[in-house]
Design an enzyme around this catalytic site. Structure first.
Site, PDB file in Angstrom:
ATOM      1  N   ASP A  71      49.096  44.945  29.068  1.00 52.60           N
ATOM      2  CA  ASP A  71      48.100  45.948  28.676  1.00 52.60           C
ATOM      3  C   ASP A  71      48.149  47.115  29.660  1.00 52.60           C
ATOM      4  O   ASP A  71      47.687  46.988  30.796  1.00 52.60           O
ATOM      5  CB  ASP A  71      46.699  45.304  28.681  1.00 52.60           C
ATOM      6  CG  ASP A  71      45.630  46.310  28.279  1.00 52.60           C
ATOM      7  OD1 ASP A  71      45.455  46.515  27.055  1.00 52.60           O
ATOM      8  OD2 ASP A  71      44.990  46.913  29.163  1.00 52.60           O
ATOM      9  N   TYR A  76      45.885  54.434  34.315  1.00 52.16           N
ATOM     10  CA  TYR A  76      46.046  53.488  35.430  1.00 52.16           C
ATOM     11  C   TYR A  76      47.033  54.020  36.462  1.00 52.16           C
ATOM     12  O   TYR A  76      47.147  53.480  37.568  1.00 52.16           O
ATOM     13  CB  TYR A  76      46.483  52.098  34.934  1.00 52.16           C
ATOM     14  CG  TYR A  76      45.520  51.456  33.936  1.00 52.16           C
ATOM     15  CD1 TYR A  76      44.192  51.882  33.828  1.00 52.16           C
ATOM     16  CD2 TYR A  76      45.939  50.425  33.098  1.00 52.16           C
ATOM     17  CE1 TYR A  76      43.330  51.313  32.906  1.00 52.16           C
ATOM     18  CE2 TYR A  76      45.069  49.841  32.176  1.00 52.16           C
ATOM     19  CZ  TYR A  76      43.773  50.297  32.081  1.00 52.16           C
ATOM     20  OH  TYR A  76      42.913  49.717  31.161  1.00 52.16           O
ATOM     21  N   LYS A 104      47.433  53.493  26.241  1.00 54.41           N
ATOM     22  CA  LYS A 104      46.184  54.109  25.763  1.00 54.41           C
ATOM     23  C   LYS A 104      46.163  55.605  26.038  1.00 54.41           C
ATOM     24  O   LYS A 104      46.661  56.059  27.079  1.00 54.41           O
ATOM     25  CB  LYS A 104      44.977  53.455  26.456  1.00 54.41           C
ATOM     26  CG  LYS A 104      44.996  51.948  26.449  1.00 54.41           C
ATOM     27  CD  LYS A 104      43.731  51.326  27.014  1.00 54.41           C
ATOM     28  CE  LYS A 104      43.927  49.830  27.220  1.00 54.41           C
ATOM     29  NZ  LYS A 104      44.490  49.477  28.540  1.00 54.41           N
ATOM     30  N   HIS A 137      41.446  55.295  24.309  1.00 48.16           N
ATOM     31  CA  HIS A 137      40.863  54.500  25.400  1.00 48.16           C
ATOM     32  C   HIS A 137      39.326  54.483  25.342  1.00 48.16           C
ATOM     33  O   HIS A 137      38.692  53.443  25.537  1.00 48.16           O
ATOM     34  CB  HIS A 137      41.347  55.081  26.737  1.00 48.16           C
ATOM     35  CG  HIS A 137      41.388  54.113  27.851  1.00 48.16           C
ATOM     36  ND1 HIS A 137      42.353  54.122  28.832  1.00 48.16           N
ATOM     37  CD2 HIS A 137      40.577  53.073  28.182  1.00 48.16           C
ATOM     38  CE1 HIS A 137      42.138  53.155  29.693  1.00 48.16           C
ATOM     39  NE2 HIS A 137      41.061  52.496  29.313  1.00 48.16           N
TER      40      HIS A 137
HETATM   41  N1  LIG Z   1      40.012  49.368  27.563  1.00 49.49           N
HETATM   42  C1  LIG Z   1      39.294  49.548  28.643  1.00 49.49           C
HETATM   43  O1  LIG Z   1      38.445  50.466  28.723  1.00 49.49           O
HETATM   44  C2  LIG Z   1      39.487  48.637  29.818  1.00 49.49           C
HETATM   45  C3  LIG Z   1      38.508  48.607  30.827  1.00 49.49           C
HETATM   46  C4  LIG Z   1      38.704  47.746  31.899  1.00 49.49           C
HETATM   47  C5  LIG Z   1      39.831  46.941  31.955  1.00 49.49           C
HETATM   48  N2  LIG Z   1      40.784  47.008  30.975  1.00 49.49           N
HETATM   49  C6  LIG Z   1      42.002  46.149  31.020  1.00 49.49           C
HETATM   50  O2  LIG Z   1      41.589  44.810  31.217  1.00 49.49           O
HETATM   51  C7  LIG Z   1      42.278  44.255  32.336  1.00 49.49           C
HETATM   52  C8  LIG Z   1      41.474  43.169  32.993  1.00 49.49           C
HETATM   53  O3  LIG Z   1      40.187  43.615  33.382  1.00 49.49           O
HETATM   54  P1  LIG Z   1      39.717  43.653  34.892  1.00 49.49           P
HETATM   55  O4  LIG Z   1      40.876  43.859  35.759  1.00 49.49           O
HETATM   56  O5  LIG Z   1      38.574  44.600  34.951  1.00 49.49           O
HETATM   57  O6  LIG Z   1      39.028  42.232  35.121  1.00 49.49           O
HETATM   58  P2  LIG Z   1      39.411  40.673  35.114  1.00 49.49           P
HETATM   59  O7  LIG Z   1      40.726  40.463  34.501  1.00 49.49           O
HETATM   60  O8  LIG Z   1      38.214  39.994  34.562  1.00 49.49           O
HETATM   61  O9  LIG Z   1      39.448  40.328  36.662  1.00 49.49           O
HETATM   62  C9  LIG Z   1      40.545  40.616  37.480  1.00 49.49           C
HETATM   63  C10 LIG Z   1      40.260  40.053  38.878  1.00 49.49           C
HETATM   64  O10 LIG Z   1      40.205  38.631  38.805  1.00 49.49           O
HETATM   65  C11 LIG Z   1      41.076  38.049  39.791  1.00 49.49           C
HETATM   66  N3  LIG Z   1      41.724  36.883  39.150  1.00 49.49           N
HETATM   67  C12 LIG Z   1      42.630  36.897  38.135  1.00 49.49           C
HETATM   68  N4  LIG Z   1      42.997  35.655  37.803  1.00 49.49           N
HETATM   69  C13 LIG Z   1      42.322  34.815  38.614  1.00 49.49           C
HETATM   70  C14 LIG Z   1      42.297  33.397  38.760  1.00 49.49           C
HETATM   71  N5  LIG Z   1      43.027  32.605  37.972  1.00 49.49           N
HETATM   72  N6  LIG Z   1      41.498  32.879  39.724  1.00 49.49           N
HETATM   73  C15 LIG Z   1      40.745  33.678  40.512  1.00 49.49           C
HETATM   74  N7  LIG Z   1      40.735  35.039  40.431  1.00 49.49           N
HETATM   75  C16 LIG Z   1      41.519  35.601  39.491  1.00 49.49           C
HETATM   76  C17 LIG Z   1      42.068  39.131  40.139  1.00 49.49           C
HETATM   77  O11 LIG Z   1      42.432  39.056  41.489  1.00 49.49           O
HETATM   78  P3  LIG Z   1      43.910  38.625  42.017  1.00 49.49           P
HETATM   79  O12 LIG Z   1      44.836  39.768  41.758  1.00 49.49           O
HETATM   80  O13 LIG Z   1      43.623  38.384  43.451  1.00 49.49           O
HETATM   81  O14 LIG Z   1      44.287  37.384  41.267  1.00 49.49           O
HETATM   82  C18 LIG Z   1      41.279  40.413  39.891  1.00 49.49           C
HETATM   83  O15 LIG Z   1      40.578  40.798  41.054  1.00 49.49           O
HETATM   84  C19 LIG Z   1      42.581  45.476  33.210  1.00 49.49           C
HETATM   85  O16 LIG Z   1      43.565  45.229  34.175  1.00 49.49           O
HETATM   86  C20 LIG Z   1      42.966  46.480  32.151  1.00 49.49           C
HETATM   87  O17 LIG Z   1      44.312  46.262  31.731  1.00 49.49           O
HETATM   88  C21 LIG Z   1      40.609  47.830  29.904  1.00 49.49           C
END
Ligand SMILES: NC(=O)c1ccc[n+]([C@@H]2O[C@H](COP(=O)([O-])OP(=O)(O)OC[C@H]3O[C@@H](n4cnc5c(N)ncnc54)[C@H](OP(=O)(O)O)[C@@H]3O)[C@@H](O)[C@H]2O)c1
Length: 353
Positions: A71, A76, A104, A137
């Protein structure tokens, strides 16, 4: 001018990794076009804290452990590095058509003349001929600089105006006709906005990417999206524990610490993150967890192939919705005296301009 040397990402040996997941075993969701999207993707937003090079290195290694769905987004700021990662993955033998790449359109590129140029830039950066999925987005055409604080307000901020959004959407439809993208979709939409889009679109969105985690289940929007044949793609599926400080408030809750999540995880010998992902997949959404730690992103992919949660677990998790939106979108507010709730059409109608 000296040419900047292109980064090279080493192909991990062996590729595929011996401890990985066979990509053929990762379940998929079927889209109306007949295409199949893997039920877990790797998020690539480094939350301002993780460099593009680190994210790109994780993309290569994640492919080695079995990921095929990534994604991405122009905002980004790492698509150029990820492009080299995708080249490395293909050099290791993964065929382009085995990959699912999303990108996006950012908010300052909604003008129809900018849409194709932005998509073409993402394609150049990602070193691809086509995208599997291209999303608008956010529904708000509003430039704000990267890393800006949530209190920042753009003098150019504009509300959602459906006629303008449709002009953007028509340009998105053109991308499908030109073969630059295979599918188009929305992100951060609400039910009344989607109702208008579904009424007027010639090429329907195949998905809505939206915040979804056990403490923010959005049941009405989730049901609406599914009832209309769209796929819910869930961002921040772990409750975004690494999100930037600007996206944190004192009232935010922590999914990974929730007693119900923790109890299920303890009973099954899993990490709470795995419980959140299993819940998401079994509910019918496609989570896209971010991680640059091999053990974590491997565990996240394994969640797709290990035994499911019980019906009782799913019911218990359905009961812990705290309606806690983490990504509130304050920078999109367009006039004084508004609160972030105005962005999300909570009373079922689009907040008037
Ligand atoms: N469309 C939109 O507007 C939008 C908005 C926000 C996000 N996104 C997309 O969604 C993706 C994910 O969202 P997010 O990054 O906000 O949140 P998330 O995936 O809920 O959380 C990511 C965090 O969780 C940790 N993590 C991942 N796997 C883990 C595990 N198995 N155990 C413990 N910790 C873990 C990661 O750290 P480590 O690296 O230390 O593992 C990172 O700090 C983004 O990267 C982006 O691609 C889209």
């Amino acid at each position: 001018m000296p040419q900047k040397e292109a980064p090279r990402y080493a192909i991990p040996a062996p590729f595929p990794a011996v401890d990985g997941v066979d990509p053929c075993c990762v379940p998929t969701q079927l889209l109306p076009t007949g295409a199949r999207i893997p039920v877990v993707g790797l998020g690539t937003f480094g939350s301002d804290a993780v460099s593009g090079a680190a994210v790109a290195a994780a993309v290569v290694e994640a492919a080695a452990v079995g990921y095929r769905h990534f994604d991405c987004a122009s905002v980004y700021g790492n698509e150029a590095q990820i492009g080299y990662a995708l080249q490395a993955i293909q050099a290791a033998g993964v065929k382009r058509d085995a990959l699912w790449i999303t990108s996006k359109l950012w908010n300052d590129k909604h003008a129809p003349r900018d849409v194709a140029a932005s998509c073409e830039q993402s394609l150049r950066d990602l070193q691809l001929d086509y995208l599997d999925l291209y999303l608008v987005h956010w529904p708000f055409p509003n430039f704000h600089p990267p890393h800006c604080d949530v209190t920042a307000r753009s003098p150019d901020a504009r509300p959602y105006l459906h006629a303008e959004y449709m002009q953007t959407w028509r340009a998105m439809e053109e991308l499908v006709k030109r073969g630059l993208v295979r599918h188009i979709g929305t992100s951060n939409m609400t039910i009344p906005k989607l109702q208008l889009l579904l009424r007027d679109a010639a090429v329907k969105p195949v998905c809505n990417e939206m915040e979804l985690h056990p403490h923010f289940q959005q049941p009405e929007l989730f049901a609406f999206v599914r009832a209309n044949g769209l796929l819910p793609i869930g961002y921040s599926p772990l409750g975004s524990p690494g999100r930037p400080l600007r996206d944190r408030t004192a009232d935010d809750t922590v999914d990974l610490d929730d007693p119900v999540v923790v109890a299920i995880a303890r009973r099954l010998g899993l990490h709470p993150a795995t419980v959140c992902l299993k819940w998401a997949i079994q509910r019918g959404q496609v989570p896209i967890p971010f991680s640059v730690k091999r053990a974590n992103y491997l565990a996240n992919l394994r969640a797709t192939v290990t035994p499911p949660l019980t019906a009782a677990d799913m019911q218990a998790l359905a009961g812990i919705d705290r309606k806690c939106r983490l990504i509130k979108g304050q920078v999109f507010l367009w006039k004084a005296g508004q609160s972030w709730e105005d962005l999300w059409d909570l009373n079922g109608t689009i907040t008037p301009p």
